[in-house]
Design a protein around this motif. Structure first.
Motif: not given
Length: 399
Positions: A135-138, A142-145, A305-306
């Motif tokens: 979940l942290i990886l996702c 999301a933060k990068a995008v 998502w974030i």
């Protein structure tokens, strides 16, 4: 034999002769010298990709980077072109930050390869902490995008697990961003010409990609990370029995847990990991793959998502059917909570996550407090009641 290239700023680089990796448009090489460029790599495009259009596109990206391409630890989560690379004044590519880690594709499998090593064991799906880490990886993706979309100029267009590098601490780097779509002044200046059908949304016009294009893709990637399978895989019945590929099922909107779930004859076991996800994460996937199939505007955006992937529980409501009562009168407490692993109410009521309401008989002016807990935090809500003593008739006079 190592080769010399120059940068647009006039610096000369010595680049290794063997590539670190190769892709659809070029190869990536280590920079051997000077030392101040050792944290970057050179992307040398194939001959047919060294067009004037590509040079102008890379130039635009060098001059117009997103406001944030690094996190607080100086980690590059967007691998962005830094300078144009020249060979005898001819455009051949660009340099960009070096990305470390493994391809995200390795973590999208049902079972991880044993040769990945002990540092990746925490991501094994039978590890109790794996879902938290995933979940942290996702969320990091999301933060990068989100940082890219916040510019208002860029749509990635061809995002896929092979283009995302992951470190064992969960930090991510998105690669191959030079193939993105660039808009300026409301017009598309450079198209995103690359795409991967099994990650594409069902939109048929790919020359002009809206942000919702990327939003569908990250939904697919997050599902693969969390469940270990592509969301549009399964054996389907008539009239869809001849649809065999994920891209065909995407066009038909065939998500195993969506509105067409009754058309599935066989649902692969990894899909059932979906049922173990927090309910509000399941709802985001349904928005993306079911409602969002024909209505792209309802797909969860990066902020959705974030806010949800690593969120504390959400107490939607906690209430009593009465605020003021007479002592000895029963009240009904009810609640709705999202994303909690444990729900507890004080006043010796205890654990209540299997319920949504309870009848109690308070005897004094109590404060009822509900506490919702998950691995990302604790939230609480209170109800304070006013209780009056039971009326007592002390005297009765009859004339």
């Amino acid at each position: 034999m190592p080769k010399n290239f120059t940068l647009q700023n006039g610096a000369t680089l010595l680049v290794a002769d063997s590539p670190l990796g190769e892709g659809g448009e070029g190869a990536v090489y280590e920079i051997l010298s000077p030392a101040n460029y050792r944290n970057s790599v050179a992307k040398v495009l194939y001959l047919d990709k060294r067009t004037n259009e590509r040079r102008y596109k890379v130039r635009y990206m060098v001059d117009n980077p997103p406001a944030n391409i690094q996190d607080g630890n100086a980690h590059n989560f967007l691998i962005w072109p830094q300078q144009i690379l020249l060979d005898n004044n001819d455009f051949v590519g660009f340099i960009m930050p070096k990305a470390e880690g493994i391809d995200l594709e390795e973590l999208c499998r049902v079972k991880l390869k044993p040769e990945l090593g002990s540092e990746w064991q925490k991501f094994y799906r039978d590890n109790s902490d794996s879902i938290i880490l995933r979940l942290i990886l996702c969320s990091n993706i999301a933060k990068a995008v989100n940082a890219l979309h916040a510019t208002g100029h860029y749509v990635i267009g061809d995002l896929k697990p092979e283009n995302i590098r992951v470190k064992s601490n969960g930090l991510v780097s998105i690669l191959d961003l030079d193939s993105c779509q660039i808009s300026d002044g409301g017009q598309i200046r450079f198209q995103s010409k690359m795409n991967t059908p099994k990650y594409n949304p069902p939109e048929t016009i790919i020359e002009h990609k809206e942000l919702s294009w990327d939003l569908f893709i990250i939904g697919v990637i997050f599902y693969e990370i969390l469940c270990g399978i592509h969301p549009f895989i399964g054996t389907t019945k008539a009239p869809y029995e001849n649809l065999n590929t994920p891209e065909q099922k995407i066009q038909a909107g065939l998500f195993p847990f969506g509105s067409k779930s009754n058309y599935f004859e066989v649902i692969a076991i990894p899909h059932y990991n979906f049922k173990n996800l927090p309910d509000f994460i399941q709802k985001l996937f349904l928005r993306c793959f079911d409602e969002g199939i024909t209505n792209p505007v309802v797909r969860p955006n990066t902020t959705d998502w974030i806010n949800k992937l690593t969120a504390k529980p959400n107490i939607i409501f906690f209430k009593s059917d009465k605020e003021t009562i007479i002592s000895g009168i029963e009240i009904n407490l009810s609640w709705e909570v999202e994303g909690a692993e444990k729900i507890e109410i004080n006043q010796e009521i205890g654990i209540v996550q299997e319920k949504s309401e309870i009848v109690v008989k308070p005897n004094e002016n109590p404060i009822f407090k509900i506490t919702a807990t998950n691995v990302f935090g604790i939230v609480e809500s209170e109800i304070k009641l006013n209780i009056f003593p039971t009326p007592i008739i002390k005297t009765l006079q009859i004339p």
